[in-house]
Write a protein that holds these residues in place. Structure first.
Motif, short mmCIF file in Angstrom:
data_model
loop_
_atom_site.label_atom_id
_atom_site.label_comp_id
_atom_site.label_asym_id
_atom_site.label_seq_id
_atom_site.Cartn_x
_atom_site.Cartn_y
_atom_site.Cartn_z
N ASN A 179 -43.17 -23.59 57.61
CA ASN A 179 -42.65 -24.95 57.69
C ASN A 179 -41.96 -25.30 56.38
O ASN A 179 -42.59 -25.29 55.31
CB ASN A 179 -43.78 -25.95 57.96
CG ASN A 179 -44.40 -25.75 59.33
OD1 ASN A 179 -43.71 -25.45 60.30
ND2 ASN A 179 -45.71 -25.90 59.43
N ILE A 212 -42.73 -31.93 54.27
CA ILE A 212 -42.40 -31.85 55.69
C ILE A 212 -43.17 -32.87 56.51
O ILE A 212 -42.70 -33.33 57.55
CB ILE A 212 -42.66 -30.41 56.21
CG1 ILE A 212 -42.02 -30.24 57.60
CG2 ILE A 212 -44.16 -30.09 56.22
CD1 ILE A 212 -42.02 -28.80 58.06
N THR A 267 -40.70 -19.50 63.25
CA THR A 267 -41.74 -18.61 63.79
C THR A 267 -41.28 -17.17 63.64
O THR A 267 -40.23 -16.78 64.16
CB THR A 267 -42.01 -18.90 65.27
OG1 THR A 267 -42.43 -20.27 65.41
CG2 THR A 267 -43.11 -18.00 65.81
N THR A 309 -37.85 -27.93 58.84
CA THR A 309 -37.60 -26.80 59.73
C THR A 309 -38.85 -25.96 59.87
O THR A 309 -39.53 -25.67 58.88
CB THR A 309 -36.46 -25.93 59.18
OG1 THR A 309 -35.30 -26.74 59.00
CG2 THR A 309 -36.13 -24.79 60.13
N SER A 310 -39.15 -25.57 61.09
CA SER A 310 -40.29 -24.70 61.37
C SER A 310 -39.77 -23.37 61.91
O SER A 310 -39.00 -23.34 62.88
CB SER A 310 -41.23 -25.35 62.38
OG SER A 310 -42.35 -24.51 62.62
N ILE A 331 -46.05 -18.74 60.90
CA ILE A 331 -45.30 -19.99 60.99
C ILE A 331 -44.95 -20.44 59.57
O ILE A 331 -45.83 -20.55 58.71
CB ILE A 331 -46.11 -21.09 61.70
CG1 ILE A 331 -46.62 -20.59 63.06
CG2 ILE A 331 -45.27 -22.35 61.86
CD1 ILE A 331 -45.53 -20.24 64.03
N VAL A 386 -38.55 -30.24 62.80
CA VAL A 386 -39.79 -31.02 62.84
C VAL A 386 -39.46 -32.46 62.44
O VAL A 386 -38.79 -32.71 61.43
CB VAL A 386 -40.84 -30.44 61.86
CG1 VAL A 386 -42.11 -31.27 61.89
CG2 VAL A 386 -41.13 -28.99 62.21
#
Length: 604
Positions: free
Chosen positions: A105, A46, A55, A52-53, A103, A393
């Motif tokens: 990622n 990443i 939450t 892609t992040s 989170i 991201v």
């Protein structure tokens, strides 16, 4: 005359082409596999490629606010990390943020939809007895009553599952085959139930929820009976009103139900039709599944299956519930495998099943089977999470760092090559060729590991590859110095190459073993990006051994036969005068002695 025997060293030095051919075949095969797979570049992490992040926010269930604590959050992070990283090198990052946020990622190139399902799914699995079932919604038009259908045949998470077979060590099986066809009563006595309400009521009266029973199994008190009747009536109403073809209704079904309560649920059968169920209290908990694996069954037409092994406690519970169900009529001789409030399978039971092993089989493809096995193996999340946000991201910062890292690596490689040219001269040709072979193998294997095990190249992994340049060059230097030492002692090049190899080989193996051991320990005790560094370092260390044994040594053996090297040219790096060799130089072989025979008296 007695011919001298050829030893192993003589055989080895006479056929170096075999080793070179072997490594050439390996390079061609790996390169062909890389192009055939369509993955001609390593998958980037990443920090280099973006991604892609996600939450996730922990949300408490009713009355369980205290469950959101550091211990449960750390456990959830560990489970999510294992789910998305698999072998630990796909470089997905999972970390806490604050008291209740996590989170995740996910690098570009990973199936972000599947990963989102993996990290957020609680994977709560229960084995519940089936009390009643029938087609739901529009599918139910003209359909027989729950008792008439004999239960929904088969379910899967996203596709239909053909069957669920329970394996035991004594060969017992639970099967959903040979069931009555739709519209044909499986039992004349039960076929008289013709409405949803009556079928549900009869089922609940036959097997009420524990809430209607006392804890010691005695007859409930009048107040408990009234409470149980109310719960039964409420469940009947929910069952009658439930439309499993409605996605919103499916999302709400079973919410808040405790394992010890009866509940309603939905599932999809082999024809893609939705069915609704009334299910009894959970008989076996998913946490009592010790291990789950995705296996391709070559013995039958089942294809991909998910095998489960129960714990000792779970095995006993499973044997108990199957023993009870085997004595009942359809559909109450079925148990439902319920994953996150959805029935994924509902096999029939004809006898008690022992042994503690089970297999869910049917229309799984490889991805679905592995996904289900993954969730079951890694356990249920201790908390429920809600997806707060999903953002993309960019790789701008990582791209700049990669550019700087590649420049640093190129400078380091150039300095190594200049040193080799200055100090080893002609031998530097062998060293540079070996470095190129090592670099090519590393690149191809990294490209193949991306789709194979999810390996993603991040900045620390690039650093590990740069460090490996020094490790590889060190192996060449060890061998070259051993050869030069032999020449200093007065030997010519060809015997010097062979005599130096055993001593150099031991040193190289010990050095590489220490490097690999350090990489392995680092990989085991760390997480995230540091594992990428350790993995790359360990991989390149292993490749160093392969290249030195199958390329560097055979190539030097061949070059020793060339006049440029064998004569000790001043630019070969093996000039005896420059190395301070002791004259006279020793020959490769001593003159052979004459064969033994009778002694002539005149000579005596």
């Amino acid at each position: 005359m007695v011919a001298p025997k050829k030893g192993k060293s003589a055989s080895a030095q006479s056929k170096p082409g075999r080793s070179l051919a072997l490594i050439l075949i390996a390079i061609v095969a790996l390169t062909g596999g890389m192009f055939a797979s369509g993955h001609t570049t390593p998958r980037l992490g990443i920090d280099l490629a973006g991604g892609t992040s996600i939450t996730l926010r922990a949300v408490p269930e009713a009355g369980q606010e205290s469950a959101i604590n550091k211990t449960n959050m750390d456990t959830a992070v560990e489970i999510m990390n294992r789910r998305v990283n698999g072998l630990g090198v796909s470089e997905a990052e999972v970390q806490t943020q604050g008291d209740r946020n996590i989170i995740v990622n996910i690098p570009k190139g990973t199936n972000s939809k599947e990963a989102r399902e993996q990290v957020g799914t609680t994977a709560k699995l229960y084995f519940r007895p089936v009390l009643a079932t029938e087609l739901s919604g529009a599918n139910a038009t003209g359909s027989p009553s729950p008792s008439e259908t004999g239960g929904a045949s088969d379910k899967a998470t996203d596709k239909a599952t053909d069957k669920a077979t329970e394996k035991a060590t004594d060969g017992d099986k639970a099967t959903d085959g040979d069931r009555p066809s739709s519209g044909t009563p499986s039992d004349p006595a039960s076929a008289s139930a013709t409405t949803q309400g009556r079928a549900a009521s009869d089922a609940l009266k036959a097997d009420p929820s524990p809430s209607a029973k006392s804890s010691d199994g005695a007859s409930p008190s009048p107040s408990a009976s009234a409470s149980g009747d109310d719960a039964t009536a409420k469940l009947q109403q929910q069952y009658a009103a439930l439309d499993c073809t409605d996605a919103n209704a499916r999302a709400k079904v079973g919410k808040g139900a405790k394992p010890g309560d009866s509940t309603v649920a939905c599932g999809q059968n082999a024809q893609g039709q939705w069915q609704k169920y009334i299910l009894g209290p959970a008989a076996v908990d998913g946490t009592e599944v010790d291990k789950a694996d995705a296996v391709y069954n070559t013995q039958t037409a089942a294809g991909w299956t998910v095998t489960m092994k129960f714990t000792d406690k779970g095995s006993k519970k499973f044997a108990d519930i199957t023993g009870q169900l085997a004595q009942k009529q359809s559909p109450q001789n079925q148990f439902a495998i319920v994953l996150d409030n959805e029935v994924v399978s509902d096999p029939y039971v004809s006898q008690e099943l022992t042994g503690g092993n089970a297999e869910i089989s049917g229309s799984f493809d490889q991805e679905e089977a592995q996904s289900l096995a993954n969730m079951l193996s890694y356990g249920a999340l201790p908390l429920t999470f809600k997806e707060d946000s999903v953002t993309t991201v960019t790789a701008a910062l990582g791209g700049e760092q990669l550019h700087a890292g590649l420049i640093a690596g190129a400078i380091g490689l150039a300095l190594v090559v200049l040193y080799l040219l200055f100090y080893y001269r002609g031998l530097s040709f062998i060293a540079v060729c070996s470095l190129l072979v090592s670099a090519g193998l590393t690149y191809v294997i990294m490209a193949l590991l991306g789709p194979t095990i999810g390996f993603a190249l991040n900045l620390p992994a690039v650093c590990g590859a740069i460090v490996a340049i020094g490790i590889t060059a060190d192996s060449f230097i060890v061998y070259f110095e051993r050869v030069r030492d032999e020449i200093r002692e007065g030997r010519t090049l060809r015997p010097a190459v062979e005599r130096a190899w055993p001593r150099a080989r031991r040193t190289i193996l010990v050095s590489d073993f220490v490097s690999f051991l350090a990489a392995a320990v680092l990989f085991i005790v760390t997480v995230g990006k540091v594992q990428g560094f350790a993995f790359t370092l360990g991989l390149t260390t292993l490749l160093d051994v392969v290249v030195v044994f199958l390329f560097t040594k055979p190539l030097l053996t061949l070059m020793a036969r060339r006049k440029f090297f064998a004569s000790g040219h001043k630019w070969s790096g093996l000039d005896p005068k420059a190395l301070g060799a002791k004259p006279p130089l020793r020959r490769t072989r001593r003159p052979s002695r004459p064969a033994a025979g009778p002694v002539d008296p005149k000579e005596a």
